[in-house]
Design an enzyme around this catalytic site. Sequence first.
Site, PDB file in Angstrom:
ATOM      1  CE1 TYR A 178       3.380  -7.440 -10.241  1.00 28.29           C
ATOM      2  CE2 TYR A 178       2.352  -6.036  -8.601  1.00 28.29           C
ATOM      3  CZ  TYR A 178       2.281  -6.765  -9.775  1.00 28.29           C
ATOM      4  OH  TYR A 178       1.102  -6.799 -10.489  1.00 28.29           O
ATOM      5  CB  CYS A 179       8.976  -5.499 -12.031  1.00 34.58           C
ATOM      6  SG  CYS A 179      10.624  -5.822 -11.378  1.00 34.58           S
TER       7      CYS A 179
END
Length: 222
Positions: A178-179
């Site tokens: 994820y970011c």
Amino acid sequence: MSSIGPKQAIFASLAEVAQALGHAHRLELLEQLAQGERSVEGLAARAGLNFANASRHLQILRRARLVETQRHGKHVLYRLAGDAQVVELMKALGRVGERNVAEVDRVMTDYFHARDALEAVSREDLVSRLHDGLVTVLDVRPEDEFALGHLPGALNIPLAELERRLTELPANREVIAYCRGPYCVLSFEAVAALRTRGYVVHRLEDGYPEWKAAGLPVEAAA
């Protein structure tokens, strides 16, 4: 002399919010602030703006009550004014764009889906997998963003360092990357790179801000 009605007064105020959203730089500044509070200097560097331009955009967001400030010594720090509500507003804008704007759909197909056409993992599914200890959660944001807040137990390997730090990823466990949010390219690039190296890897459906806005647990550096 006619006075403005209550509905028109509300619409006028909502129009000011909508107008504040009407610039790509301001949307990017909001995405950055969704990671945590920042100085004008820090935001300018992240968004590729000079100080004066970043400050002008932030003042517009502040007048629309989308961001607020507090002073820390000589620095003024900005943060979202109501994290969950602003993050949800950004998500709603994205949903409308994906549904109705041809250029958004084209970019989603040509760039994002080309790198990861598989269905992303939902927050609910990841909560279950974390509880069972079945996955490695990979945060590919820069270290300073990770320090402001991240998913519980996440391993931080910024995208630029991923190739030389592959040994830190267990080869026999699924990886969930994820970011910053649904349009952050970092997790898409990480997923594409890891799949070519044989890892079983998926993306989280959005990013850290949406996870936090949903009221799910987060951690921050001490």
